[in-house]
Design a protein around this motif. Structure first.
Motif, PDB file in Angstrom:
ATOM      1  N   ARG C 137      32.275  46.774  51.456  1.00  0.00           N
ATOM      2  CA  ARG C 137      31.444  46.330  50.444  1.00  0.00           C
ATOM      3  C   ARG C 137      32.091  46.085  49.016  1.00  0.00           C
ATOM      4  O   ARG C 137      32.238  45.148  48.275  1.00  0.00           O
ATOM      5  CB  ARG C 137      30.267  46.964  50.357  1.00  0.00           C
ATOM      6  CG  ARG C 137      29.292  46.312  49.312  1.00  0.00           C
ATOM      7  CD  ARG C 137      28.020  47.229  49.026  1.00  0.00           C
ATOM      8  NE  ARG C 137      27.324  47.795  50.455  1.00  0.00           N
ATOM      9  CZ  ARG C 137      26.437  48.852  50.386  1.00  0.00           C
ATOM     10  NH1 ARG C 137      26.136  49.240  49.360  1.00  0.00           N
ATOM     11  NH2 ARG C 137      26.269  49.060  51.468  1.00  0.00           N
ATOM     12  N   GLU C 141      33.406  42.788  47.349  1.00  0.00           N
ATOM     13  CA  GLU C 141      32.955  42.277  46.001  1.00  0.00           C
ATOM     14  C   GLU C 141      34.020  42.174  44.814  1.00  0.00           C
ATOM     15  O   GLU C 141      33.937  41.292  44.074  1.00  0.00           O
ATOM     16  CB  GLU C 141      32.032  43.449  45.514  1.00  0.00           C
ATOM     17  CG  GLU C 141      30.591  43.515  46.177  1.00  0.00           C
ATOM     18  CD  GLU C 141      29.691  44.559  45.837  1.00  0.00           C
ATOM     19  OE1 GLU C 141      30.066  45.266  44.771  1.00  0.00           O
ATOM     20  OE2 GLU C 141      28.357  44.723  46.621  1.00  0.00           O
ATOM     21  N   TRP C 142      34.888  43.002  45.084  1.00  0.00           N
ATOM     22  CA  TRP C 142      36.160  42.934  44.063  1.00  0.00           C
ATOM     23  C   TRP C 142      36.953  41.671  44.348  1.00  0.00           C
ATOM     24  O   TRP C 142      37.289  40.997  43.254  1.00  0.00           O
ATOM     25  CB  TRP C 142      36.869  44.005  44.035  1.00  0.00           C
ATOM     26  CG  TRP C 142      36.528  45.174  43.055  1.00  0.00           C
ATOM     27  CD1 TRP C 142      35.731  46.228  43.147  1.00  0.00           C
ATOM     28  CD2 TRP C 142      36.594  44.877  41.453  1.00  0.00           C
ATOM     29  NE1 TRP C 142      35.597  46.548  41.708  1.00  0.00           N
ATOM     30  CE2 TRP C 142      36.067  45.742  40.803  1.00  0.00           C
ATOM     31  CE3 TRP C 142      37.394  43.709  40.571  1.00  0.00           C
ATOM     32  CZ2 TRP C 142      36.003  45.972  39.469  1.00  0.00           C
ATOM     33  CZ3 TRP C 142      37.516  44.034  39.399  1.00  0.00           C
ATOM     34  CH2 TRP C 142      36.553  44.858  38.528  1.00  0.00           C
ATOM     35  N   VAL C 144      35.656  38.762  45.306  1.00  0.00           N
ATOM     36  CA  VAL C 144      34.979  37.939  44.887  1.00  0.00           C
ATOM     37  C   VAL C 144      35.161  37.750  43.397  1.00  0.00           C
ATOM     38  O   VAL C 144      35.380  36.719  42.750  1.00  0.00           O
ATOM     39  CB  VAL C 144      33.365  37.901  45.415  1.00  0.00           C
ATOM     40  CG1 VAL C 144      32.633  37.027  44.532  1.00  0.00           C
ATOM     41  CG2 VAL C 144      33.515  37.701  46.814  1.00  0.00           C
ATOM     42  N   ARG C 145      35.025  38.997  42.778  1.00  0.00           N
ATOM     43  CA  ARG C 145      35.300  38.937  41.264  1.00  0.00           C
ATOM     44  C   ARG C 145      36.638  38.246  40.735  1.00  0.00           C
ATOM     45  O   ARG C 145      36.683  37.612  40.011  1.00  0.00           O
ATOM     46  CB  ARG C 145      35.126  40.451  40.615  1.00  0.00           C
ATOM     47  CG  ARG C 145      33.851  40.995  40.883  1.00  0.00           C
ATOM     48  CD  ARG C 145      33.582  42.300  40.127  1.00  0.00           C
ATOM     49  NE  ARG C 145      32.262  43.004  40.301  1.00  0.00           N
ATOM     50  CZ  ARG C 145      32.163  43.924  41.277  1.00  0.00           C
ATOM     51  NH1 ARG C 145      33.001  44.452  41.862  1.00  0.00           N
ATOM     52  NH2 ARG C 145      30.883  44.221  41.740  1.00  0.00           N
ATOM     53  N   LEU C 146      37.583  38.783  41.738  1.00  0.00           N
ATOM     54  CA  LEU C 146      38.901  38.290  41.097  1.00  0.00           C
ATOM     55  C   LEU C 146      39.204  36.851  41.550  1.00  0.00           C
ATOM     56  O   LEU C 146      39.743  36.182  40.611  1.00  0.00           O
ATOM     57  CB  LEU C 146      40.090  39.313  41.661  1.00  0.00           C
ATOM     58  CG  LEU C 146      39.973  40.526  41.692  1.00  0.00           C
ATOM     59  CD1 LEU C 146      41.203  41.353  42.045  1.00  0.00           C
ATOM     60  CD2 LEU C 146      40.176  40.968  40.241  1.00  0.00           C
ATOM     61  N   ASP C 148      36.829  34.242  41.982  1.00  0.00           N
ATOM     62  CA  ASP C 148      35.946  33.629  41.069  1.00  0.00           C
ATOM     63  C   ASP C 148      35.883  34.112  39.695  1.00  0.00           C
ATOM     64  O   ASP C 148      34.679  34.101  38.944  1.00  0.00           O
ATOM     65  CB  ASP C 148      34.472  33.594  41.888  1.00  0.00           C
ATOM     66  CG  ASP C 148      33.578  32.688  41.156  1.00  0.00           C
ATOM     67  OD1 ASP C 148      34.307  31.580  40.523  1.00  0.00           O
ATOM     68  OD2 ASP C 148      32.580  32.692  41.236  1.00  0.00           O
ATOM     69  N   GLY C 149      36.793  34.783  39.130  1.00  0.00           N
ATOM     70  CA  GLY C 149      36.785  35.233  37.684  1.00  0.00           C
ATOM     71  C   GLY C 149      37.520  34.293  36.699  1.00  0.00           C
ATOM     72  O   GLY C 149      37.058  33.206  36.432  1.00  0.00           O
ATOM     73  N   GLU C 207      33.157  32.580  49.152  1.00  0.00           N
ATOM     74  CA  GLU C 207      32.460  33.142  47.930  1.00  0.00           C
ATOM     75  C   GLU C 207      33.590  33.524  46.731  1.00  0.00           C
ATOM     76  O   GLU C 207      33.230  33.197  45.413  1.00  0.00           O
ATOM     77  CB  GLU C 207      31.444  34.309  48.114  1.00  0.00           C
ATOM     78  CG  GLU C 207      30.455  34.635  47.267  1.00  0.00           C
ATOM     79  CD  GLU C 207      29.825  35.937  47.517  1.00  0.00           C
ATOM     80  OE1 GLU C 207      29.948  36.608  48.286  1.00  0.00           O
ATOM     81  OE2 GLU C 207      29.236  36.345  46.504  1.00  0.00           O
TER      82      GLU C 207
END
Lengths: 336, 95, 250
Positions: C137, C141-142, C144-146, C148-149, C207
């Motif tokens: 998880r 999530e990380w 995705v952050r990177l 789509d950052g 994502e």
């Protein structure tokens, strides 16, 4: 201690001297005298706020920089058990830094400002973390001596007049208790080990003994801010008192290990019930605080590198959060 | 200053089933999911909790400390709200 | 001695140990204080799993070695970790991408291994599954952050995924050793883990607005002791004390 820099800044103009006789000041002091805790939204003198920000942030910075000397051995710990203990310990120090930054932030300063003060050299941290850890025994000595000295200083801080700081310290002290024990356990293993291990242990004690005594800061006679900080109950026990207590409990522990404390003047005084010890080299202490310790430059270089290398990550996370918010707002608008 | 901070979240931990959540400190996080995970990693490393709340610090609405007299001290004389206010003979049981 | 089970346990223990070691290198150097603490937690979980798997391996071997002897007194040729986990950290992007690709596999793997006919193995897998689920998880999530950052983080994350992809095939290899254990009901067929992994990875990459690389040539060899150059340096560092002071206790 972790906030020893407070004591040496003579003629510091940034801490305002307020009219001690004003009604507000008197009411504030009487609350402190009654052992009431001061909370973030309460009125407090500017000098109290600034002193606390400085003390708590120095304490936090010390925890963060303090991750480096021991972190130096995480990848070389000699067994899986030691590896996990050390990693958990250094992680705890990060946690303690975080609790303390949180407490400082309740005084109206941001984490970014605090980190900025550290990285630009404006803020101080404990002199002790500017000494190197060339051998595994240094990890033991730090746990035993440095954490031992820290606990001595931190237990009274649990009764500090500022609520968030006192509560952070209670949490820190609770977690800290395993740190000193694991350090001493390493020293036991080494001092009962091979001749090479014993040598490692003795050398580490030789190198860490005096810097550990310096951690408590200048002697009371030379300490500048102490009396006001004592009156405000930000500081609760004097430097010399804590230092004496540390020597008294630590010397027998060294004897148990069969190690020699590197002080020819050390002797037990049966009349006072305390150990007498030699003169501390305050020139060295002042030089280390001024940036000339063996590792000052390296410690700051590493902190700055981590911060700079991480900038794109912190930015990315913020950018992603903003995108997500914008998308949610669009979905919500479309649904209406 | 060189960087924008991640937003600040206050952290509340439920220590055991049946207890209320209690404030323990704060973390910085870029988004709510991260805040929960950071709070877990920072504040429950020693099994201190079974449940977590995180609340954006900016969302907390607090009473004004200058109002302390007006808001809270006026309750001090309402002693009839406390059970000890009432005299019941010792012979009367179960009350 | 059950050579098959012994070697299989080494593979799991070694992969956990080496990846835990890589993550521990971040301690004190992470992009944000909270991340220092988070990465250390994952490193601790993995080192704990390594300790358990290597301990069981030593027990199966029955030659008087323990987990420490296996961790600190084997050289590169006898290490059995996946190539993926020995790759150097490079930057936070590669660290997270490597972690996610591994975690997504480990969740599937532990889920299947928890049904092992060997109760000791099943118990380790069940315990590891809870930890791996959290890791996946976190790393997902990380990623995705990177991805789509910012433009920079997207480019770094994509480069990391592209670079690592060739190392993902090894997780699904079913060589004779695994096949033998599959027959005895001890291990799952690793090929069977691929579909679920593919689906999970596809979801997260989508994502994260990252492109899934094509399945081209896959690197192989770590599980058989054929490693890259980085592992030797890692072991030289990790094993220094026990090697330099033979017989010493710490």
């Amino acid at each position: 201690m972790y906030t020893q820099g407070l004591n040496i800044e003579a003629g510091d103009k940034s801490i305002p001297l307020e009219d001690r006789n004003s009604a507000l000041m008197q009411r504030f002091q009487s609350r402190i005298d009654a052992e009431e805790k001061v909370e973030p939204t309460d009125w407090m003198p500017e000098g109290y706020r600034k002193t606390l920000i400085r003390q708590i942030s120095q304490h936090a910075h010390s925890e963060i920089v303090g991750m480096l000397p021991e972190g130096n051995w995480i990848t070389r710990a000699p067994s899986l058990r030691r590896k996990m203990i050390l990693l958990a310990k250094v992680q705890d120090e990060g946690g303690h830094g975080l609790y303390l930054y949180s407490a400082a932030e309740t005084l109206g300063i941001s984490r970014a400002e605090l980190i900025d003060q550290l990285l630009t050299g404006k803020a101080k941290y404990s002199s002790i973390f500017n000494y190197p850890t060339p051998t595994w025994a240094d990890v033991g000595a730090i746990g035993w001596l440095v954490d031992g000295a820290a606990i001595m200083n931190q237990v009274p801080l649990c009764r500090c007049s500022y609520g968030p700081y006192a509560r952070a310290m209670i949490r820190v002290c609770k977690e800290e208790s395993f740190h000193q024990r694991q350090g001493y356990e390493i020293m036991i293993a080494l001092s009962q080990g091979t001749a090479e291990q014993k040598r490692m242990a003795q050398e580490a004690l030789n190198r860490w003994w005096w810097p550990s005594l310096m951690m408590f800061g200048p002697s009371d006679a030379a300490s500048l801010h102490s009396s006001q900080n004592m009156a405000w109950k930000i500081k609760r026990v004097s430097n010399d008192e804590l230092r004496q207590k540390f020597v008294d409990v630590t010397v027998p522990q060294a004897e148990f290990l069969g190690l020699t404390v590197p002080d020819p003047d050390l002797r037990w005084n049966g009349e006072t019930g305390h150990y007498e010890f030699g003169e501390i080299d305050w020139t060295e202490f002042n030089q280390v605080l001024a940036g000339n310790g063996p590792c000052n430059r390296d410690r700051m270089k590493k902190r700055r590198k981590a911060h700079d290398d991480g900038a794109w990550v912190r930015e990315a996370a913020l950018a992603h959060a903003e995108k997500r918010r914008a998308r949610q707002a669009m979905t919500a608008a479309a649904a209406e | 200053m060189s960087q924008r901070d991640w937003p600040l979240y206050e952290v509340f931990v439920r220590a055991r089933n049946g207890m209320s959540h209690r404030h323990v400190g704060s973390v910085h996080a870029a988004d709510p999911a991260m805040a929960v995970e950071m709070a877990r990693d920072v504040y429950t490393r020693r099994s201190e909790g079974v449940s977590l709340w995180v609340v954006p610090s900016a969302a907390i609405i607090a009473s004004d400390p200058r109002d302390k007299d007006v808001m809270f001290e006026t309750m001090g004389d309402k002693i009839y709200r406390h059970p000890t206010f009432y005299d019941i003979p010792a012979d009367v049981k179960n009350i | 001695m059950d050579q098959g089970l012994f070697s299989y346990l080494l593979r799991q223990g070694d992969s956990c140990l080496i990846l835990g070691h890589r993550l521990s290198e971040w301690c004190g150097h992470a992009p944000q204080l909270e991340l220092d603490i988070a990465l250390a937690n994952i490193a601790l979980d993995l080192t704990g799993q390594a300790d358990a798997f290597l301990g069981l391996a030593a027990e199966v071997e029955g030659q008087g070695r323990d987990a420490d002897a296996l961790a600190f007194h084997r050289d590169v040729l006898d290490y059995r970790n996946l190539l993926l986990v020995e790759l150097p950290n490079e930057d936070f992007g590669l660290t997270i991408a490597r972690q996610f690709l591994f975690d997504a596999w480990q969740v599937e793997f532990y889920g299947a291994l928890a049904r092992s006919s060997d109760q000791r193995v099943a118990a380790l897998a069940a315990k590891g599954l809870r930890e791996a689920t959290y890791h996946e998880r976190f790393s997902g999530e990380w990623l995705v952050r990177l991805g789509d950052g910012t433009d920079e983080s997207h480019a770094r994350a994509q480069a990391a995924i592209d670079e690592l992809w060739t190392y993902t095939g090894e997780m699904f290899e079913c060589d004779a050793l695994v096949a033998g254990l599959v027959e005895r009901g001890i291990a799952p067929d690793h090929r069977g883990l691929k579909a679920a992994w593919d689906a999970r990875v596809a979801d997260v990459l989508a994502e994260a607005t990252l492109r899934r690389p094509a399945d081209g040539w896959m690197q192989s060899g770590g599980l058989k002791g054929r490693h890259g150059e980085a592992l030797g340096h890692l072991l030289a560092e990790m094993q220094f004390l026990p090697r330099a002071y033979p017989g010493a206790r710490w």
